[in-house]
Design an enzyme around this catalytic site. Structure first.
Site, PDB file in Angstrom:
ATOM      1  N   SER A 115      12.210   6.181  14.649  1.00 33.23           N
ATOM      2  CA  SER A 115      11.033   5.862  15.464  1.00 33.23           C
ATOM      3  C   SER A 115      11.493   5.518  16.871  1.00 33.23           C
ATOM      4  CB  SER A 115      10.274   4.692  14.834  1.00 33.23           C
ATOM      5  OG  SER A 115       9.819   5.068  13.559  1.00 33.23           O
ATOM      6  N   LEU A 116      11.355   6.482  17.760  1.00 34.10           N
ATOM      7  CA  LEU A 116      11.834   6.308  19.137  1.00 34.10           C
ATOM      8  C   LEU A 116      10.794   5.522  19.936  1.00 34.10           C
ATOM      9  CD1 LEU A 116      14.089   7.133  21.151  1.00 34.10           C
ATOM     10  CD2 LEU A 116      12.739   9.182  21.667  1.00 34.10           C
ATOM     11  N   GLU A 162      10.526  -1.944   6.585  1.00 36.50           N
ATOM     12  CA  GLU A 162      11.625  -1.219   7.213  1.00 36.50           C
ATOM     13  C   GLU A 162      12.637  -0.908   6.098  1.00 36.50           C
ATOM     14  OE1 GLU A 162      12.690   0.330  10.037  1.00 36.50           O
ATOM     15  OE2 GLU A 162      14.448   0.605   8.798  1.00 36.50           O
ATOM     16  N   CYS A 209       6.912  -4.376  15.590  1.00 35.66           N
ATOM     17  CA  CYS A 209       6.499  -3.363  16.561  1.00 35.66           C
ATOM     18  C   CYS A 209       5.064  -3.694  16.995  1.00 35.66           C
ATOM     19  CB  CYS A 209       6.559  -1.964  15.940  1.00 35.66           C
ATOM     20  SG  CYS A 209       8.220  -1.533  15.398  1.00 35.66           S
ATOM     21  N   CYS A 229       6.496  -6.595   6.968  1.00 38.91           N
ATOM     22  CA  CYS A 229       7.606  -6.071   7.755  1.00 38.91           C
ATOM     23  C   CYS A 229       8.030  -7.118   8.770  1.00 38.91           C
ATOM     24  CB  CYS A 229       7.182  -4.790   8.482  1.00 38.91           C
ATOM     25  SG  CYS A 229       8.566  -3.950   9.290  1.00 38.91           S
ATOM     26  N   CYS A 269       3.323   8.597   0.809  1.00 39.33           N
ATOM     27  CA  CYS A 269       3.930   7.688   1.780  1.00 39.33           C
ATOM     28  C   CYS A 269       4.079   6.339   1.085  1.00 39.33           C
ATOM     29  CB  CYS A 269       3.014   7.586   2.995  1.00 39.33           C
ATOM     30  SG  CYS A 269       3.583   6.366   4.195  1.00 39.33           S
ATOM     31  N   CYS A 289       1.825  -1.813  15.547  1.00 38.66           N
ATOM     32  CA  CYS A 289       1.738  -1.564  14.099  1.00 38.66           C
ATOM     33  C   CYS A 289       1.041  -2.720  13.385  1.00 38.66           C
ATOM     34  CB  CYS A 289       3.136  -1.371  13.534  1.00 38.66           C
ATOM     35  SG  CYS A 289       3.146  -1.081  11.755  1.00 38.66           S
ATOM     36  N   CYS A 340      -0.612   6.229   9.747  1.00 37.94           N
ATOM     37  CA  CYS A 340       0.611   5.534  10.162  1.00 37.94           C
ATOM     38  C   CYS A 340       0.290   4.235  10.865  1.00 37.94           C
ATOM     39  CB  CYS A 340       1.388   6.374  11.168  1.00 37.94           C
ATOM     40  SG  CYS A 340       2.165   7.790  10.490  1.00 37.94           S
ATOM     41  N   GLU A 396       0.832  -1.189   0.000  1.00 37.61           N
ATOM     42  CA  GLU A 396       0.000   0.000   0.000  1.00 37.61           C
ATOM     43  C   GLU A 396       0.873   1.248   0.000  1.00 37.61           C
ATOM     44  OE1 GLU A 396      -4.001  -1.609   2.058  1.00 37.61           O
ATOM     45  OE2 GLU A 396      -2.593  -0.621   3.384  1.00 37.61           O
ATOM     46  N   SER A 451      12.130   6.795   7.304  1.00 36.19           N
ATOM     47  CA  SER A 451      11.892   6.522   8.723  1.00 36.19           C
ATOM     48  C   SER A 451      12.380   5.116   9.050  1.00 36.19           C
ATOM     49  CB  SER A 451      10.383   6.635   8.980  1.00 36.19           C
ATOM     50  OG  SER A 451      10.088   6.305  10.312  1.00 36.19           O
ATOM     51  N   ASN A 456      -2.780   5.333  15.954  1.00 35.51           N
ATOM     52  CA  ASN A 456      -3.884   5.047  15.046  1.00 35.51           C
ATOM     53  C   ASN A 456      -4.300   3.611  15.339  1.00 35.51           C
ATOM     54  OD1 ASN A 456      -3.850   7.548  13.491  1.00 35.51           O
ATOM     55  ND2 ASN A 456      -1.847   6.855  12.781  1.00 35.51           N
TER      56      ASN A 456
END
Ligand code: SAH
Length: 380
Positions: A248-249, A196, A148, A144, A137, A151, A367, A98, A225, A324
């Site tokens: 991405s902290l 990533e 995380c 991925c 984006c 996500c 996101c 996407e 990112s 989100n």
């Protein structure tokens, strides 16, 4: 002899040098390579037949060698009430990713407001235009591997890397669909879709070169990112052509970060922040840190103060993203007062902090929501 469809390879993704070699191997003058490069990336042809200035015999030759343009197909389009469009794009092997078109960006591209309100000549002249700083984006992998916990893409696992041509192809397909042409039209790119990017480093960096030299999008309008692939952050720092970097902290201490982002076990905050400190910034450039706020998990005033300590001395800004939500995600979105309080603590300590606008949440385009969720929404 016609080569079977599944044996075809894409012209999209080849550099000027590679296209020139292709021309020369077909006993054509070298400038034919340049012509192909221009047609592919600047004019963004869908089919070789569109390049009418190319001699027929050369076109046939390319065709017989099994090459096609290689643009992804637009399988589905979801249009948000806020103008954001989520595209489901498929490649020749049936895999899909996407990518998202945000006509007014999400404030994450610049994040410090420096770009807001700035208009190009063209957009001022073009009264019909509804935007002046569109952002695409894009994805770098199918799925991925980073896992995380907040996500949706992580739920897919990683299927494969995208080729440079597939990375560039997402942008070409969307620009064609939106009838937009850089450099006259101002377009930002963020490598913040599925995947990533720094785990697909060679293809990602090759695509960056093609965006700059072919499509006409300057590196200053691109941001990559990363979840924190530390060795590749050092590599990126050494590149002559590179996008801006966002890290991405997402947590303010190691225990929390390891819980939310298992990659922190491999490269912890100390290693990550050392890489950030050693990253060679250009004049006036800032490093961006992204921080997804999860209600009652990483969004307390204490967490904000820890972030301040972590980032001390860095030339940086922080983009805050309220979670989100999505099916299968065990976290909640914090209330607006909590988000504002977190931002205030950073700002009071001299750390510029911006709240990202969620774009296209209603169509799962925001996101962390990219999961090829065709089954979740119906407005194609
Ligand atoms: N893999 C890269 C790029 C893709 S994610 C990375 O990790 O940075 C892009 C951004 O979206 C990251 O900052 C990530 O932390 C954030 N994100 C992921 N899931 C999210 C969610 N559910 N809500 C808000 N932001 C999310």
């Amino acid at each position: 002899m016609q080569i079977a469809k599944d044996k075809q390879s894409a012209l999209l993704g080849l550099t000027l040098q590679e296209l020139t070699d292709l021309a020369e191997s077909a006993r054509q003058p070298a400038y034919r390579g340049k012509q192909l490069f221009h047609s592919l990336y600047s004019e963004r042809v869908v089919d070789l037949k569109q390049i009418s200035t190319l001699p027929q015999d050369f076109r046939c030759d390319i065709d017989q060698q099994g090459f096609e343009v290689g643009l992804p197909a637009i399988e589905k389009k979801f249009v948000s009430t806020d103008g954001t469009v989520r595209y489901l794009l498929s490649f020749s092997d049936g895999q899909s990713v996407e990518a998202v078109w945000m006509p007014e960006g999400d404030d994450g591209e610049s994040g410090d407001g420096t770009e807001a309100g700035e208009q190009t000549e063209v957009s001022r002249k073009d009264a019909a235009r509804k935007w002046d700083r569109a952002t695409i984006c894009l994805s770098s992998q199918v799925g991925c591997a980073v896992d995380c916990q907040f996500c949706l893409t992580a739920l897919l696992g990683v299927k494969r890397n995208l080729t440079a041509g597939e990375i560039v192809g997402q942008v070409c397909a969307i620009l064609n669909d939106q009838q937009v042409s850089p450099p006259n039209d101002r377009v930002n790119l963020v490598f913040m879709g599925m995947g990533e990017p720094l785990l697909n480093y060679p293809n990602f960096i090759k695509a960056v070169g093609l965006f700059v030299e072919g499509v006409g999008i300057p590196e200053s309008r691109m941001t990559v990112s990363t979840a924190g692939i530390v060795p590749r952050i050092y590599d990126l720092s050494a590149e002559t052509l590179r996008p801006k970097l966002a890290i991405s902290l997402n947590a303010s201490n190691d225990a929390l970060r390891t819980q939310l982002m298992p990659i922190n076990k491999k490269w912890n905050l100390e290693k990550l922040l050392l890489a950030a400190r050693e990253f060679q910034l250009r004049p006036r450039e800032k490093l961006t840190f992204e921080y997804v706020l999860l209600d009652e998990v990483n969004d307390s005033p204490g967490n904000a103060r820890e972030v301040v300590e972590l980032l001390r001395g860095l030339r940086t800004k922080v983009n805050l993203i309220a979670l989100n939500p999505g099916p299968g995600i065990a976290f909640q979105t914090p209330s607006q007062p909590r988000v504002l309080e977190f931002q205030r603590i950073l700002m009071d300590a001299g750390v510029p902090a911006f709240i990202r606008r969620p774009r296209g949440r209603d169509i799962f385009a925001a996101c962390g929501q990219l999961k090829r969720t065709a089954e979740l929404t119906s407005n194609t």
